[in-house]
Scaffold this motif. Structure first.
Motif, short mmCIF file in Angstrom:
data_model
loop_
_atom_site.label_atom_id
_atom_site.label_comp_id
_atom_site.label_asym_id
_atom_site.label_seq_id
_atom_site.Cartn_x
_atom_site.Cartn_y
_atom_site.Cartn_z
N ASP A 345 0.96 -1.07 -0.07
CA ASP A 345 0.08 -0.05 0.06
C ASP A 345 0.84 1.23 -0.07
N GLU A 346 1.60 1.61 -1.02
CA GLU A 346 2.75 2.50 -1.14
C GLU A 346 2.06 3.63 -0.71
N HIS A 347 1.00 4.15 -1.29
CA HIS A 347 0.52 5.40 -1.36
C HIS A 347 -0.18 5.90 -0.02
N ALA A 348 -0.21 4.92 0.75
CA ALA A 348 -0.97 5.50 2.06
C ALA A 348 -0.11 6.32 2.88
N LEU A 349 1.16 6.28 2.73
CA LEU A 349 2.23 7.32 3.35
C LEU A 349 1.59 8.53 2.90
N ASP A 404 -19.64 5.85 1.38
CA ASP A 404 -18.59 4.57 2.27
C ASP A 404 -17.26 5.23 2.06
N ASN A 405 -17.09 6.15 3.08
CA ASN A 405 -15.63 6.88 3.04
C ASN A 405 -14.47 5.89 3.19
N LEU A 406 -14.57 5.10 4.16
CA LEU A 406 -13.48 4.07 4.25
C LEU A 406 -13.37 3.08 2.90
N GLY A 407 -14.33 2.72 2.29
CA GLY A 407 -14.39 2.08 0.89
C GLY A 407 -13.39 2.75 0.08
N TRP A 408 -13.94 4.19 -0.10
CA TRP A 408 -13.18 5.03 -1.28
C TRP A 408 -11.62 5.12 -0.86
N TYR A 409 -11.38 5.26 0.49
CA TYR A 409 -10.23 5.48 0.89
C TYR A 409 -9.25 4.39 0.60
N ARG A 410 -9.75 2.97 0.59
CA ARG A 410 -9.14 1.92 0.29
C ARG A 410 -8.89 1.83 -1.22
N VAL A 411 -9.90 2.26 -1.96
CA VAL A 411 -9.83 2.28 -3.33
C VAL A 411 -8.71 3.03 -3.85
N ALA A 412 -8.68 4.49 -3.17
CA ALA A 412 -7.68 5.38 -3.57
C ALA A 412 -6.19 4.90 -3.19
N VAL A 413 -5.95 4.43 -1.91
CA VAL A 413 -4.72 3.83 -1.66
C VAL A 413 -4.26 2.77 -2.63
N GLU A 414 -5.38 1.84 -3.17
CA GLU A 414 -4.70 0.78 -3.91
C GLU A 414 -4.51 1.32 -5.35
N ALA A 415 -5.40 2.18 -5.77
CA ALA A 415 -5.31 2.76 -7.24
C ALA A 415 -4.03 3.57 -7.39
N PHE A 416 -3.66 4.37 -6.37
CA PHE A 416 -2.49 5.36 -6.46
C PHE A 416 -0.97 4.61 -5.83
N SER A 417 -1.33 3.46 -5.15
CA SER A 417 -0.09 3.04 -5.04
C SER A 417 0.55 2.26 -6.38
N GLY A 418 -0.45 1.91 -7.18
CA GLY A 418 -0.05 1.21 -8.46
C GLY A 418 0.20 2.46 -9.24
N GLU A 419 -0.43 3.51 -9.29
CA GLU A 419 -0.11 4.80 -10.47
C GLU A 419 1.41 5.49 -9.88
N GLN A 420 1.54 5.49 -8.50
CA GLN A 420 2.60 6.31 -8.04
C GLN A 420 3.65 5.51 -8.06
N PHE A 421 3.82 4.28 -7.85
CA PHE A 421 5.06 3.45 -7.70
C PHE A 421 5.18 2.01 -8.63
N SER A 422 3.90 1.32 -8.42
CA SER A 422 4.21 -0.21 -8.73
C SER A 422 4.09 -0.11 -10.37
N ARG A 423 3.46 0.54 -10.91
CA ARG A 423 3.59 0.52 -12.45
C ARG A 423 4.95 0.95 -12.89
N GLN A 424 5.45 1.93 -12.31
CA GLN A 424 7.05 2.31 -12.86
C GLN A 424 7.99 0.91 -12.44
N MET A 425 7.62 0.58 -11.44
CA MET A 425 8.59 -0.76 -10.99
C MET A 425 8.40 -2.03 -11.98
N ARG A 426 6.88 -2.18 -12.40
CA ARG A 426 6.62 -3.19 -13.53
C ARG A 426 7.37 -2.86 -14.64
N GLN A 427 7.26 -1.58 -15.02
CA GLN A 427 8.01 -1.13 -16.25
C GLN A 427 9.55 -1.40 -16.39
#
Length: 588
Positions: A345-349, A404-427
């Motif tokens: 969950d990179e983006h959580a920080l 559903d605030n907590l649900g949207w928070y979890r979506v944002a963390v997962e989505a932007f962990s991917g956008e911010q870090f994991s996609r570049q590492m996969r690249q």
């Protein structure tokens, strides 16, 4: 009698204090250090013995006329060098993310932790590059007690280095007056020192692994791509970082921190890249400007947030360190054994609820708001709407109510962990595998109970950026505190032991103990037990690396026009020639 009293007093004053007990002869002169012995009981919290050498200079102090110049070599040492404590961190603003220690512009020092210098050996070498968004951090945060326990005791030499940060390392006009990427040149200078001197400390210069986290991981990726770093290392471990996480070009449509700061510091509004008069004004203005002024970052404009990627101090396309686009450089990269790690969950920080525990502002609009805050000012409203829709479709698990605030928070963390870090590492993994590099992949999936940034209570405990550091480095302050409060469980020790063994085995053999990624991108979910999976960050690869570029173009924009490319290479050749001439002043 008086002499005896003086001797007793001296003994009392020095009792319990570290003393220099060992010396090493290098080509530059004598380096002094001391030995620690934490015992051989591997059931104890700390164990292992090592010779410790702190505060070894690897370049001239970047002061005075050298303040904004590439690092200059340090030839013979003037007398013995080496300290009993870490040298100051490189100049930076105070930050809760980098506590402890002072900072200074005189900071180009490294540290060596080696099993022994008494018996000639040739241990594999692991060189650590610290993180901190290229703005904060220092080697003092990675203490030798934990490093000896978790790394050195497994039969490796560990080197920790420092490099100039923020404006000192990365403010540039893309010309000789303010050369680009000075912080990365500092890293290269430290690696050159390792090649020249580490054998005297029992290290093998032909078996060097560079590893780092966050900006340190970006640095590892960047150095592996740069022609200037060829032959200085042989294996790489980028953790939560890849070149494209923090990288920009001089014509980036999102703006440039250099132009913003030139205007703010020195009232220079002309483009310093093309205006010689602007550069002369900057030289005069910045020669004596205070550290506090240089590191005093202004508040970001409303709506951009603090993590807009276009307003940070980043490595840049420059014509020398990076003479081509990263994708082109990747095709020319040597084959490096590679171990890549991200956290679950990179983006959580980088999200407010992680610290406040308040998710009330998290709703369907958080995806668009975060995209804007991440700095994508070059996207049209239509493109933003399309991307928000695609992200929501890919990451929303079932239909979420708007409240559903907590649900949207979890979506944002997962989505932007991917956008911010994991996609570049996969690249980066895609590029490494295409070049034939042996590649191992892992995602850290253990809740960091012992140390690291703690999440406020939200009913959701993410595993954020930086979560693995205390387990890899076994940071003494955190583990002793946890032991005193009886918070350590067998699973915590297992995670630390697993990381230490996997990382040092990789440095020794190029293997980790789990399957190579292979055609299906096999990886392990890293916790107290290692669970093998496939298609590491495949969703991020398909969405962010393959689909979105067809809708919005190069993502993020790193390519430059032929005219700018020509200017960069012309300037880069002059900068590089001058630097190489300075290196020749210290023949080896």
């Amino acid at each position: 009698m008086r002499l005896l009293l003086v001797l007793v007093l001296l003994l009392l004053l020095t009792e319990g204090q570290q003393q220099f007990t060992t010396r090493v002869q290098t080509t530059r002169g004598t380096v002094r250090g001391f030995r620690i012995d934490q015992g051989s009981n591997r059931s104890a919290l700390f164990y292992g013995a090592a010779d410790i050498f702190l505060g070894i200079p690897f370049a001239q102090p970047p002061l005075g006329a050298l303040r904004f110049q590439l690092p200059r070599p340090i030839c013979p040492y003037q007398g013995e060098v080496g300290e009993l404590a870490f040298k100051p961190k490189c100049a930076q603003a105070a930050s809760p993310f980098s506590p402890g220690g002072t900072s200074s512009e005189d900071c180009l020092y490294l540290n060596v932790f080696t099993p022994s210098t008494a018996v000639p050996r040739a241990y594999p070498v692991m060189v650590w590059i610290h993180g901190g968004a290229f703005e904060i951090g220092g080697a003092n945060e990675y203490d030798y007690e934990g490093a000896v326990r978790n790394l050195v005791s497994n039969g490796v030499v560990v080197v920790t280095i420092q490099y100039r940060l923020g404006p000192f390392g990365f403010f540039t006009t893309y010309t000789e007056e303010f050369p680009p990427n000075r912080g990365l040149y500092d890293q290269i200078m430290a690696l050159r020192w390792v090649q020249q001197e580490i054998a005297a400390f029992g290290g093998n210069p032909s078996m060097v692994t560079i590893f780092g986290e966050s900006a340190g991981g970006v640095s590892v990726s960047a150095l592996s791509l740069s022609p200037l770093a060829r032959g200085l290392f042989h294996r790489i471990i980028p953790q939560s970082g890849s070149i494209q996480v923090l990288f920009q070009s001089p014509n980036d449509v999102r703006g440039a921190i250099e132009r913003d700061r030139a205007a703010r510091w020195c009232n220079v509004t002309a483009d310093p890249i093309s205006s010689r008069d602007a550069r002369r004004t900057l030289q005069s203005c910045l020669a004596n400007i205070t550290v506090a002024r240089l590191t005093d970052a202004p508040q970001p404009p409303p709506g951009t947030g603090v993590f807009a990627i276009s307003v940070n101090w980043n490595p840049v396309r420059d014509g020398a360190m990076f003479p081509e686009d990263p994708e082109v450089l990747a095709r020319m990269r040597p084959r490096y054994d590679a171990l890549l790690l991200d956290t679950r969950d990179e983006h959580a920080l980088f999200s407010a609820p992680f610290f406040s525990g308040n998710v009330s502002a998290q709703g369907p609009g958080i995806i668009r708001d975060t995209l804007v805050r991440r700095g994508y000012g070059y996207l049209t409203d239509e493109q933003l709407d399309r991307i928000v829709s695609l992200i929501t479709q890919n990451y929303q698990k079932g239909q979420l109510a708007a409240n559903d605030n907590l649900g949207w928070y979890r979506v944002a963390v997962e989505a932007f962990s991917g956008e911010q870090f994991s996609r570049q590492m996969r690249q980066d993994a895609n590029w490494l595998k295409a070049s034939g590099s042996r590649t191992y992949l892992t995602t850290f999936a253990y809740e960091p109970r012992i140390c690291g940034p703690s999440s406020a209570t939200t009913g959701y405990n993410p595993i954020p950026h930086f979560a693995e550091i205390c387990y890899l480095w076994f940071t003494a302050e955190n583990w002793r505190s946890a032991a005193n409060s009886s918070r350590i469980k067998p699973s915590d020790i297992a995670v630390a032991n697993n990381m230490g063994l996997a990382w040092t085995n990789f440095a020794k053999t190029g293997q980790t103990g789990w399957p190579e990624s292979g055609p299906h991108f096999a990886y392990v979910s890293f916790a107290d037990t290692l669970v093998v999976g496939t298609d590491w960050r495949g969703r991020e690869d398909r969405l962010y690396n393959k689909l979105l570029p067809t809708l919005i173009g190069n993502y993020p924009p790193t390519k430059v026009s032929p005219i700018i490319d020509s200017v960069l290479k012309h300037n880069g050749a002059k900068i590089l020639a001058a630097w190489q001439q300075s290196l020749a002043s210290c023949p080896r």
